[in-house]
Design a protein around this motif. Structure first.
Motif, PDB file in Angstrom:
ATOM      1  N   GLU A  33       9.142  25.994  46.429  1.00  0.00           N
ATOM      2  CA  GLU A  33       7.949  25.429  47.073  1.00  0.00           C
ATOM      3  C   GLU A  33       6.806  26.432  47.086  1.00  0.00           C
ATOM      4  OE1 GLU A  33       8.766  22.164  50.372  1.00  0.00           O
ATOM      5  OE2 GLU A  33       9.814  24.024  50.833  1.00  0.00           O
ATOM      6  N   LEU A  34       7.112  27.663  47.466  1.00  0.00           N
ATOM      7  CA  LEU A  34       6.081  28.694  47.466  1.00  0.00           C
ATOM      8  C   LEU A  34       5.649  29.047  46.051  1.00  0.00           C
ATOM      9  CD1 LEU A  34       7.237  31.170  50.259  1.00  0.00           C
ATOM     10  CD2 LEU A  34       5.248  29.669  50.287  1.00  0.00           C
ATOM     11  N   LEU A  35       6.570  28.964  45.111  1.00  0.00           N
ATOM     12  CA  LEU A  35       6.250  29.269  43.719  1.00  0.00           C
ATOM     13  C   LEU A  35       5.139  28.359  43.208  1.00  0.00           C
ATOM     14  CD1 LEU A  35       6.986  30.933  41.212  1.00  0.00           C
ATOM     15  CD2 LEU A  35       8.701  29.203  40.658  1.00  0.00           C
ATOM     16  N   ARG A  36       5.163  27.110  43.658  1.00  0.00           N
ATOM     17  CA  ARG A  36       4.125  26.169  43.223  1.00  0.00           C
ATOM     18  C   ARG A  36       2.767  26.476  43.859  1.00  0.00           C
ATOM     19  NH1 ARG A  36       8.687  22.677  43.312  1.00  0.00           N
ATOM     20  NH2 ARG A  36       8.341  22.078  45.494  1.00  0.00           N
ATOM     21  N   LYS A  37       2.757  27.361  44.840  1.00  0.00           N
ATOM     22  CA  LYS A  37       1.512  27.751  45.510  1.00  0.00           C
ATOM     23  C   LYS A  37       1.107  29.182  45.137  1.00  0.00           C
ATOM     24  CE  LYS A  37       0.907  24.208  48.495  1.00  0.00           C
ATOM     25  NZ  LYS A  37      -0.366  23.567  48.886  1.00  0.00           N
ATOM     26  N   LYS A  38       1.556  29.657  43.985  1.00  0.00           N
ATOM     27  CA  LYS A  38       1.379  31.080  43.692  1.00  0.00           C
ATOM     28  C   LYS A  38      -0.081  31.501  43.572  1.00  0.00           C
ATOM     29  CE  LYS A  38       2.613  30.382  38.791  1.00  0.00           C
ATOM     30  NZ  LYS A  38       3.247  29.059  38.990  1.00  0.00           N
ATOM     31  N   ARG A  39      -0.946  30.603  43.110  1.00  0.00           N
ATOM     32  CA  ARG A  39      -2.351  30.997  43.018  1.00  0.00           C
ATOM     33  C   ARG A  39      -2.953  31.183  44.408  1.00  0.00           C
ATOM     34  NH1 ARG A  39      -5.569  27.800  38.735  1.00  0.00           N
ATOM     35  NH2 ARG A  39      -4.918  29.460  37.303  1.00  0.00           N
ATOM     36  N   GLN A  40      -2.616  30.305  45.340  1.00  0.00           N
ATOM     37  CA  GLN A  40      -3.089  30.497  46.723  1.00  0.00           C
ATOM     38  C   GLN A  40      -2.501  31.760  47.335  1.00  0.00           C
ATOM     39  OE1 GLN A  40      -2.261  27.525  45.386  1.00  0.00           O
ATOM     40  NE2 GLN A  40      -3.091  25.807  46.574  1.00  0.00           N
ATOM     41  N   LEU A  41      -1.236  32.044  47.023  1.00  0.00           N
ATOM     42  CA  LEU A  41      -0.619  33.275  47.513  1.00  0.00           C
ATOM     43  C   LEU A  41      -1.322  34.498  46.917  1.00  0.00           C
ATOM     44  CD1 LEU A  41       3.194  32.404  47.328  1.00  0.00           C
ATOM     45  CD2 LEU A  41       1.743  32.422  49.348  1.00  0.00           C
ATOM     46  N   ALA A  42      -1.664  34.421  45.649  1.00  0.00           N
ATOM     47  CA  ALA A  42      -2.338  35.553  44.997  1.00  0.00           C
ATOM     48  C   ALA A  42      -3.716  35.789  45.606  1.00  0.00           C
ATOM     49  CB  ALA A  42      -2.453  35.294  43.499  1.00  0.00           C
ATOM     50  N   TRP A  43      -4.456  34.730  45.869  1.00  0.00           N
ATOM     51  CA  TRP A  43      -5.773  34.884  46.499  1.00  0.00           C
ATOM     52  C   TRP A  43      -5.642  35.423  47.917  1.00  0.00           C
ATOM     53  CZ3 TRP A  43      -7.590  29.402  44.618  1.00  0.00           C
ATOM     54  CH2 TRP A  43      -7.998  29.499  43.276  1.00  0.00           C
ATOM     55  N   THR A  44      -4.579  34.988  48.606  1.00  0.00           N
ATOM     56  CA  THR A  44      -4.330  35.524  49.947  1.00  0.00           C
ATOM     57  C   THR A  44      -4.056  37.018  49.874  1.00  0.00           C
ATOM     58  OG1 THR A  44      -3.420  33.409  50.707  1.00  0.00           O
ATOM     59  CG2 THR A  44      -2.842  35.374  51.984  1.00  0.00           C
ATOM     60  N   LEU A  45      -3.228  37.418  48.907  1.00  0.00           N
ATOM     61  CA  LEU A  45      -2.924  38.842  48.740  1.00  0.00           C
ATOM     62  C   LEU A  45      -4.192  39.636  48.458  1.00  0.00           C
ATOM     63  CD1 LEU A  45      -0.504  40.875  48.514  1.00  0.00           C
ATOM     64  CD2 LEU A  45      -0.708  40.584  46.049  1.00  0.00           C
ATOM     65  N   SER A  46      -5.074  39.092  47.648  1.00  0.00           N
ATOM     66  CA  SER A  46      -6.324  39.775  47.341  1.00  0.00           C
ATOM     67  C   SER A  46      -7.180  39.951  48.589  1.00  0.00           C
ATOM     68  CB  SER A  46      -7.105  38.976  46.280  1.00  0.00           C
ATOM     69  OG  SER A  46      -8.308  39.622  45.955  1.00  0.00           O
ATOM     70  N   GLU A  47      -7.184  38.951  49.463  1.00  0.00           N
ATOM     71  CA  GLU A  47      -7.945  39.074  50.712  1.00  0.00           C
ATOM     72  C   GLU A  47      -7.332  40.124  51.625  1.00  0.00           C
ATOM     73  OE1 GLU A  47     -10.789  38.345  53.712  1.00  0.00           O
ATOM     74  OE2 GLU A  47     -10.725  38.169  51.532  1.00  0.00           O
TER      75      GLU A  47
END
Length: 449
Positions: free
Chosen positions: A218-232
């Motif tokens: 489930e989280l894998l399908r949200k990886k772009r949002q996770l990546a942007w969160t990490l960048s923030e």
């Protein structure tokens, strides 16, 4: 007592989330300034107690099991006026905050425990001899005020595992932002602005690990949002990010298998410094995987997000150009990026029919438009002028209107390109500006801008 010290306390007090806790802190500050030092310490402790209760209630309303159990005991003691139970709850309050509610770290627990001990000395002077009557110094009271604020009162109830569980629930919810700007605002306000270092450190590890672990599809399908969160997180908490992520990245990704390693492309695209922290063997493996992967893998793993890494740009471009036009269109649509703009315009320019022009306008041009610069807009409009299958397609006006909207920031530099386009199309129709193929809608936008 320095003016600066008081000012710092006042600023911290303004950041207290709970209104009643803030009032109690202000009461303690007033007592401190007036020299009522014992009263100030007691008010500080009362503020801490109230704030733990308040945070526990907020966590309970969000479904946290430990908080629900604690609030159940508290409300039961209040309802039955069980003084013994209420005293026990207060006596064990810091243990509860540390072990069950996970609101404080062990270090913060010790700091707050000293406030609790001094509060007892202030509230129960009969416990010590008259010669040893507790006389707190102004510096001690000020220290207790600052520590209570920094360790507890100014923070949102977002510590420990419960916070990470809530973050996971947020990411998976339909309402979680889908744009970089939206994620930046949401994550900063809810998780970063007043969160403790321990939570931020754990959040960094969760963000880096989640898409690479079995059972986290489930989280894998949200990886772009996770990546942007990490960048923030990296931008707002730079010191913690570098301290935690640098050694973690080097160790963790050595153990990630080929089946999941491509997912890192999204993360290094959002936060390029991660690339420099990977070990050389992992970098070599990633390059090889990119060279060999199928178009389905390129799309699924968002591999072209890694164009942000100069060392990978040639490999990615070679991979893209190895495909025929239909496959390129698929990749352009799913992964629009600046590097694909010249290819997208070239594909659009070759439209062989009105319907083909409309399809390419929707699937190629509009997705790429946010990446257009003024020269790209000029090339696009030249492609329209040079191909009647495009310029006379009924849907082209809508495509160009959307491009105009998406590239409005470039308008001062691109105005001449747009003006030349509408003027030439108008000239083709005898100078008439009211025919559909003179593109009056674009002219109206130019006149209004």
């Amino acid at each position: 007592m320095s003016i600066q010290a008081v000012t710092d306390i006042d600023v911290l007090a303004l950041a207290v989330r709970d209104r009643e806790s803030r009032r109690l802190v202000e009461e303690a500050i007033t007592a401190y300034r007036g020299g009522a030092l014992r009263s100030a310490i007691m008010s500080v402790w009362i503020a801490v107690v109230h704030d733990v209760f308040s945070k526990a209630r907020e966590l309970a309303s969000q479904g946290d099991a430990a908080s629900i159990a604690f609030i159940g005991k508290l409300d039961n003691a209040i309802e039955h006026k069980n003084i013994v139970q209420m005293q026990a709850l207060e006596r064990e309050l810091l243990d509860t905050a540390k072990d069950d509610l996970q609101l404080v770290t062990p270090h913060e627990f010790e700091t707050l425990r000293r406030i609790q001990e001094d509060r007892h000395l202030c509230a129960h002077p009969a416990f010590i001899t008259e010669d040893e009557l507790f006389q707190p110094s102004p510096d001690l009271v000020r220290s207790h005020l600052v520590h209570a604020l920094q360790c507890m009162l100014v923070h949102a109830p977002l510590q420990g595992k419960s916070a990470l569980n809530r973050f996971k629930a947020d990411v998976l919810s339909p309402s979680f932002p889908s744009t970089e700007d939206g994620i930046r605002t949401f994550v900063s306000a809810k998780y970063l602005n007043r969160s403790k270092d321990a939570l931020v450190a754990n959040l960094i590890k969760v963000l880096l690990k989640a898409p690479f672990l079995e059972g986290e599809e489930e989280l894998l399908r949200k990886k772009r949002q996770l990546a942007w969160t990490l960048s923030e997180v990296a931008a707002k908490k730079t010191r913690i990010f570098e301290k935690i992520a640098r050694p973690f990245v080097g160790q963790f990704f050595d153990g990630v298998g080929d089946g999941r390693l491509l997912n890192i492309c999204t993360f290094i695209g959002a936060e390029p410094q991660l690339w420099g922290w990977l070990t050389d063997p992992v970098k070599l493996r990633l390059v090889r995987l990119i060279e060999e992967c199928s178009i389905e893998d390129l799309k699924e793993h968002l591999v072209f997000d890694a164009f942000a890494i100069p060392e990978l740009a040639d490999t990615l471009l070679a991979k893209f150009t190895s495909f025929a036009a239909p496959e390129r269109i698929q990749l352009l649509s799913d992964n629009p990026c600046r590097e694909f703009v010249p290819f997208g315009i070239d594909i659009y320019a070759t439209a062989g029919s009105y319907r083909d022009a409309e399809r390419l306008g929707q699937t190629v041009v509009i997705p790429l438009a946010p990446h257009f610069g003024p020269d790209d807009i000029g090339r696009l409009l030249d492609a329209v002028l040079g191909n009647s299958q495009i310029s006379y397609a009924s849907g082209t006006a809508d495509v160009l209107l959307e491009v105009f909207k998406l590239t409005s920031a470039a308008l001062p530099a691109s105005r001449d390109h747009w003006q030349r386009f509408v003027d030439e199309m108008t000239a083709q129709h005898g100078g008439k500006t009211d025919t559909p193929y003179s593109y009056p809608s674009i002219r109206a936008k130019l006149d209004a801008a």
